[in-house]
Design a protein around this motif. Sequence first.
Motif, PDB file in Angstrom:
ATOM      1  N   VAL A 274       0.992  -1.257   0.230  1.00 17.77           N
ATOM      2  CA  VAL A 274      -0.194  -0.025  -0.506  1.00 17.77           C
ATOM      3  C   VAL A 274       0.815   1.366  -0.104  1.00 17.77           C
ATOM      4  O   VAL A 274       0.777   2.382  -0.897  1.00 17.77           O
ATOM      5  CB  VAL A 274      -1.376   0.244   1.499  1.00 17.77           C
ATOM      6  CG1 VAL A 274      -1.575   1.492   1.568  1.00 17.77           C
ATOM      7  CG2 VAL A 274      -1.812  -1.230   1.221  1.00 17.77           C
ATOM      8  N   THR A 275       1.503   0.964   0.831  1.00 17.60           N
ATOM      9  CA  THR A 275       2.958   2.368   0.584  1.00 17.60           C
ATOM     10  C   THR A 275       3.859   2.761  -0.370  1.00 17.60           C
ATOM     11  O   THR A 275       3.846   4.064  -0.673  1.00 17.60           O
ATOM     12  CB  THR A 275       3.964   1.961   1.645  1.00 17.60           C
ATOM     13  OG1 THR A 275       3.187   2.229   3.120  1.00 17.60           O
ATOM     14  CG2 THR A 275       5.036   2.771   2.438  1.00 17.60           C
ATOM     15  N   ASP A 276       3.703   1.938  -1.167  1.00 17.61           N
ATOM     16  CA  ASP A 276       4.386   1.433  -2.488  1.00 17.61           C
ATOM     17  C   ASP A 276       3.457   2.305  -3.743  1.00 17.61           C
ATOM     18  O   ASP A 276       3.829   3.107  -4.030  1.00 17.61           O
ATOM     19  CB  ASP A 276       4.899   0.268  -3.174  1.00 17.61           C
ATOM     20  CG  ASP A 276       6.315  -0.280  -1.988  1.00 17.61           C
ATOM     21  OD1 ASP A 276       6.396   0.784  -1.844  1.00 17.61           O
ATOM     22  OD2 ASP A 276       6.677  -1.526  -2.114  1.00 17.61           O
ATOM     23  N   ARG A 277       1.966   1.482  -3.428  1.00 15.77           N
ATOM     24  CA  ARG A 277       1.239   2.716  -4.513  1.00 15.77           C
ATOM     25  C   ARG A 277       0.758   3.917  -4.081  1.00 15.77           C
ATOM     26  O   ARG A 277       1.084   5.063  -4.764  1.00 15.77           O
ATOM     27  CB  ARG A 277       0.594   1.985  -4.632  1.00 15.77           C
ATOM     28  CG  ARG A 277       0.441   0.268  -4.977  1.00 15.77           C
ATOM     29  CD  ARG A 277       1.702  -0.373  -6.475  1.00 15.77           C
ATOM     30  NE  ARG A 277       1.961  -1.016  -7.314  1.00 15.77           N
ATOM     31  CZ  ARG A 277       0.731  -1.437  -7.829  1.00 15.77           C
ATOM     32  NH1 ARG A 277      -0.618  -2.025  -7.923  1.00 15.77           N
ATOM     33  NH2 ARG A 277       1.548  -3.423  -7.842  1.00 15.77           N
ATOM     34  N   LEU A 278       0.580   4.014  -3.228  1.00 15.83           N
ATOM     35  CA  LEU A 278       0.143   5.569  -2.497  1.00 15.83           C
ATOM     36  C   LEU A 278       1.183   6.241  -2.700  1.00 15.83           C
ATOM     37  O   LEU A 278       1.512   7.213  -2.875  1.00 15.83           O
ATOM     38  CB  LEU A 278      -1.020   5.428  -1.163  1.00 15.83           C
ATOM     39  CG  LEU A 278      -2.156   4.752  -1.175  1.00 15.83           C
ATOM     40  CD1 LEU A 278      -2.327   4.780   0.297  1.00 15.83           C
ATOM     41  CD2 LEU A 278      -2.928   5.442  -2.263  1.00 15.83           C
ATOM     42  N   LEU A 376       9.287   5.859 -10.087  1.00 13.91           N
ATOM     43  CA  LEU A 376       8.334   5.887 -10.071  1.00 13.91           C
ATOM     44  C   LEU A 376       7.147   5.488 -10.255  1.00 13.91           C
ATOM     45  O   LEU A 376       6.120   4.550  -9.939  1.00 13.91           O
ATOM     46  CB  LEU A 376       7.656   7.226  -9.368  1.00 13.91           C
ATOM     47  CG  LEU A 376       8.661   8.620  -8.481  1.00 13.91           C
ATOM     48  CD1 LEU A 376       7.840   9.463  -7.754  1.00 13.91           C
ATOM     49  CD2 LEU A 376       8.684   7.452  -6.810  1.00 13.91           C
ATOM     50  N   PHE A 377       7.175   5.553 -11.616  1.00 15.81           N
ATOM     51  CA  PHE A 377       6.514   4.973 -12.684  1.00 15.81           C
ATOM     52  C   PHE A 377       6.484   3.360 -12.603  1.00 15.81           C
ATOM     53  O   PHE A 377       5.601   2.238 -12.487  1.00 15.81           O
ATOM     54  CB  PHE A 377       6.260   5.226 -14.072  1.00 15.81           C
ATOM     55  CG  PHE A 377       5.687   6.746 -14.293  1.00 15.81           C
ATOM     56  CD1 PHE A 377       4.073   7.270 -13.941  1.00 15.81           C
ATOM     57  CD2 PHE A 377       6.726   7.658 -14.425  1.00 15.81           C
ATOM     58  CE1 PHE A 377       4.117   8.554 -14.385  1.00 15.81           C
ATOM     59  CE2 PHE A 377       6.874   8.879 -14.633  1.00 15.81           C
ATOM     60  CZ  PHE A 377       4.450   9.075 -14.972  1.00 15.81           C
ATOM     61  N   GLY A 382       4.438  -1.532 -10.356  1.00 19.24           N
ATOM     62  CA  GLY A 382       4.236  -3.446  -9.363  1.00 19.24           C
ATOM     63  C   GLY A 382       5.989  -3.802  -9.841  1.00 19.24           C
ATOM     64  O   GLY A 382       6.373  -4.562  -9.413  1.00 19.24           O
ATOM     65  N   HIS A 383       6.895  -3.342 -10.508  1.00 12.45           N
ATOM     66  CA  HIS A 383       7.673  -3.282 -10.738  1.00 12.45           C
ATOM     67  C   HIS A 383       8.435  -3.320 -10.114  1.00 12.45           C
ATOM     68  O   HIS A 383       9.841  -4.150  -9.720  1.00 12.45           O
ATOM     69  CB  HIS A 383       8.825  -3.034 -13.022  1.00 12.45           C
ATOM     70  CG  HIS A 383       7.581  -3.113 -13.096  1.00 12.45           C
ATOM     71  ND1 HIS A 383       7.325  -2.267 -14.514  1.00 12.45           N
ATOM     72  CD2 HIS A 383       6.953  -4.281 -14.016  1.00 12.45           C
ATOM     73  CE1 HIS A 383       6.446  -2.527 -15.343  1.00 12.45           C
ATOM     74  NE2 HIS A 383       6.386  -3.660 -15.100  1.00 12.45           N
ATOM     75  N   MET A 384       8.842  -2.461  -9.335  1.00  6.03           N
ATOM     76  CA  MET A 384       9.957  -1.967  -8.289  1.00  6.03           C
ATOM     77  C   MET A 384       8.910  -1.468  -6.805  1.00  6.03           C
ATOM     78  O   MET A 384       8.102  -1.651  -6.571  1.00  6.03           O
ATOM     79  CB  MET A 384      10.938  -0.755  -8.831  1.00  6.03           C
ATOM     80  CG  MET A 384      11.717  -1.272  -9.428  1.00  6.03           C
ATOM     81  SD  MET A 384      12.391   0.188 -10.425  1.00  6.03           S
ATOM     82  CE  MET A 384      13.223   1.230  -8.801  1.00  6.03           C
ATOM     83  N   SER A 385       9.748  -1.044  -5.955  1.00  4.93           N
ATOM     84  CA  SER A 385       8.942  -0.970  -4.498  1.00  4.93           C
ATOM     85  C   SER A 385       9.800   0.344  -4.525  1.00  4.93           C
ATOM     86  O   SER A 385      10.786   0.952  -4.585  1.00  4.93           O
ATOM     87  CB  SER A 385       9.565  -2.096  -3.492  1.00  4.93           C
ATOM     88  OG  SER A 385       9.238  -1.668  -2.103  1.00  4.93           O
TER      89      SER A 385
END
Length: 465
Positions: A274-278, A376-377, A382-385
Amino acid sequence: MERWLVRLAWAVDALGALVPVGMLCAVTRQPQPWLTAVLAGLSWLAVGTTKNRYTREELSNGNTVLPVVRDWLTMLGVLAVICVGARIEVDLGVCVLALLPCLGLGVLRRRLVHRYLVVMRRRAQALRRVLVVGEAGAVDVVLAELAHRTDHEYVVVGSCLVGEEATDSALPVPARLACDGEAPEGAPDGETVLRCAAQLDADLVFVAPGRQLSAARVRRLAWALHDGGRNLAILPGLIDVSQHRVRLAKAAGLTVMHIDPAGQRGLPVLLKQVTDRLGALLLLVLLSPVFAAVAAAIRLTTAGPVFYWQIRIGRDLMPFRMWKFRTMVVAADRMRGSLERSNEHDGAMFKIRRDPRVTRVGRLLRRFSLDELPQLFNVLAGHMSLVGPRPPLPEEVERYDGTEIRRLSVKPGLTGLWQVSGRSDLSWDETVALDLSYVDNWSYGRDIGVLVRTVRAVVDGRGAY
């Protein structure tokens, strides 16, 4: 360690709870405000004392956030029970609000004390003098691991070897222990080790158990050292295992050490996702003016596209397209072959401090890590954190051995321990060690700590080229 640090910790924690609670309760006209404040201060100190937060080991601990949060929540429960028992009808919301400064001050105090101690240790102060007891091979391993870092409190002043085998170290060996449990001159182990510790003025003894140091023999040695007023620590032979993964248990008189795996599922992993995406989405929105400014600078000063992409290897050897702002000339990839001899980095990485392919604007972008922002993209996709090991190139992965390949068991990160610890100034072995430490000891709290340290690393710019 200086006693004033312990007194300072007590004073800061006591005043950090007492003053805000007393003032806010008085302003809001709560009953018995200063009695509540005193109880809050005593509760905070009691929780810290019960959990040994004022010991030498805890004051040296660099884990600053989660222990304080856990203690703070415990203190709230303790204070609530005391107020109910003493029939003090204080408003819960006011009390929690008044104790928030205590939480922040506790984190700040631990961080500043830890930073102070690290600085003092690098000046050869605030150290513990250590005598290492064990077989020559085990002693050499201990010395090598301690030599890798300078932020710990241990300085080895000598060793007491078991047997006649020579050690690689030049440190003094005042005496040896015989393989049969008696020193050559017939003295018991404890007497021999105590004499060595006194001769070298060592206040702590490290014992590295081995084939010649049985459990019964170590037990007798522990009795002698404790009776002689010396502290003892056992080295179980584990390397880079975080404290939160270790659990001690008893079984038939044996001390069993359980090593938990790094978290791979559950609430912490969900929080990371959640932290990664948001976080990536929020940063893309907030930094959109920076994206526009960087894109304009690249477009106006060099010929070629604004963005640059490379195939990188992600979790479980899955390739993905990683995006960056272009910092080199357009034909940079084709020029690499002619620059291989100029590589200044060991291991699988390719780095040149004054890379001729980097443009003038590119150097500025790299200095402040602005070229990494398009990743960030990748985080959003979802490729990276946000936090993880450095994403390697396919040709680098082809050279990995069985140890190095473990770096790819988690998602690569926009930032990580490598980025906040010196980046390209680190050797390949140091880079691998940091990444393996992250993979093996991952925790959500550690990710937050890396994100906080990233801000300082970006401003500092050390190793960014």
